[in-house]
Design a protein around this motif. Structure first.
Motif, PDB file in Angstrom:
ATOM      1  N   LEU A  59       0.958  -1.174  -0.081  1.00  0.00           N
ATOM      2  CA  LEU A  59       0.053   0.042  -0.147  1.00  0.00           C
ATOM      3  C   LEU A  59       0.926   1.159  -0.122  1.00  0.00           C
ATOM      4  O   LEU A  59       0.608   2.128  -0.600  1.00  0.00           O
ATOM      5  CB  LEU A  59      -0.839  -0.108   1.179  1.00  0.00           C
ATOM      6  N   VAL A  60       2.102   1.280   0.707  1.00  0.00           N
ATOM      7  CA  VAL A  60       2.696   2.542   0.537  1.00  0.00           C
ATOM      8  C   VAL A  60       3.547   2.614  -0.489  1.00  0.00           C
ATOM      9  O   VAL A  60       3.639   3.599  -1.255  1.00  0.00           O
ATOM     10  CB  VAL A  60       3.803   2.170   1.920  1.00  0.00           C
ATOM     11  N   PHE A  61       4.064   1.589  -1.145  1.00  0.00           N
ATOM     12  CA  PHE A  61       4.410   1.799  -2.437  1.00  0.00           C
ATOM     13  C   PHE A  61       3.644   2.121  -3.669  1.00  0.00           C
ATOM     14  O   PHE A  61       3.767   3.189  -4.236  1.00  0.00           O
ATOM     15  CB  PHE A  61       4.960   0.205  -2.837  1.00  0.00           C
ATOM     16  N   LEU A  62       2.591   1.628  -3.577  1.00  0.00           N
ATOM     17  CA  LEU A  62       1.563   2.225  -4.394  1.00  0.00           C
ATOM     18  C   LEU A  62       0.977   3.667  -4.277  1.00  0.00           C
ATOM     19  O   LEU A  62       0.746   4.417  -5.072  1.00  0.00           O
ATOM     20  CB  LEU A  62       0.059   1.239  -4.484  1.00  0.00           C
ATOM     21  N   LEU A  63       0.896   4.097  -3.054  1.00  0.00           N
ATOM     22  CA  LEU A  63       0.654   5.670  -2.653  1.00  0.00           C
ATOM     23  C   LEU A  63       1.964   6.282  -3.063  1.00  0.00           C
ATOM     24  O   LEU A  63       1.557   7.456  -3.830  1.00  0.00           O
ATOM     25  CB  LEU A  63       0.372   5.625  -1.230  1.00  0.00           C
ATOM     26  N   ALA A  64       2.914   6.075  -2.748  1.00  0.00           N
ATOM     27  CA  ALA A  64       4.022   6.836  -3.262  1.00  0.00           C
ATOM     28  C   ALA A  64       4.096   6.892  -4.765  1.00  0.00           C
ATOM     29  O   ALA A  64       4.411   7.799  -5.534  1.00  0.00           O
ATOM     30  CB  ALA A  64       5.317   6.282  -2.876  1.00  0.00           C
ATOM     31  N   PHE A  65       3.958   5.884  -5.540  1.00  0.00           N
ATOM     32  CA  PHE A  65       3.834   5.643  -6.923  1.00  0.00           C
ATOM     33  C   PHE A  65       2.782   6.673  -7.686  1.00  0.00           C
ATOM     34  O   PHE A  65       3.017   7.643  -8.465  1.00  0.00           O
ATOM     35  CB  PHE A  65       3.421   4.261  -7.588  1.00  0.00           C
ATOM     36  N   TYR A  66       1.537   6.569  -6.798  1.00  0.00           N
ATOM     37  CA  TYR A  66       0.586   7.452  -7.376  1.00  0.00           C
ATOM     38  C   TYR A  66       0.679   9.076  -6.997  1.00  0.00           C
ATOM     39  O   TYR A  66       0.474   9.892  -7.858  1.00  0.00           O
ATOM     40  CB  TYR A  66      -0.903   7.109  -6.552  1.00  0.00           C
ATOM     41  N   ALA A  67       1.376   9.562  -5.755  1.00  0.00           N
ATOM     42  CA  ALA A  67       1.812  10.564  -5.434  1.00  0.00           C
ATOM     43  C   ALA A  67       2.794  11.189  -6.436  1.00  0.00           C
ATOM     44  O   ALA A  67       2.647  12.439  -6.969  1.00  0.00           O
ATOM     45  CB  ALA A  67       2.378  10.675  -4.125  1.00  0.00           C
TER      46      ALA A  67
END
Length: 86
Positions: A59-67
């Motif tokens: 989840l943290v990886f996906l949020l960083a990617f999205y941001a």
């Protein structure tokens, strides 16, 4: 000879240990196998904590990617809307 006679009498601890040993022999092979497999499954099974940590990392990886992409796209839109360019 007194010592030899004294050693034949068993202490209560030795009798207890012998009784416990006999109880283990009473178990059948399928019961012993099932107990061993259950212990191995418990040892190798993934816990809730490990699963939660993996999901949190994803989840943290996906949020960083999205941001990252959100910030790049929003800065490009701001450049296109520059009113002094006309």
């Amino acid at each position: 000879m007194g010592r030899k006679d004294a050693s034949t009498a068993r202490t209560p601890v030795d009798q207890y240990r012998k009784q416990i040993g006999k109880q283990d022999y009473k178990k059948t092979r399928p019961m012993l196998r099932a107990t061993r497999l259950k212990a191995e499954a418990k040892k190798t099974a993934l816990g809730v904590k490990e699963v939660a940590l993996v999901l949190a990392a994803i989840l943290v990886f996906l949020l960083a990617f999205y941001a990252f992409f959100y910030l790049n796209i929003s800065s490009e839109v701001d450049l296109d809307l520059d009113p002094d360019e006309n």
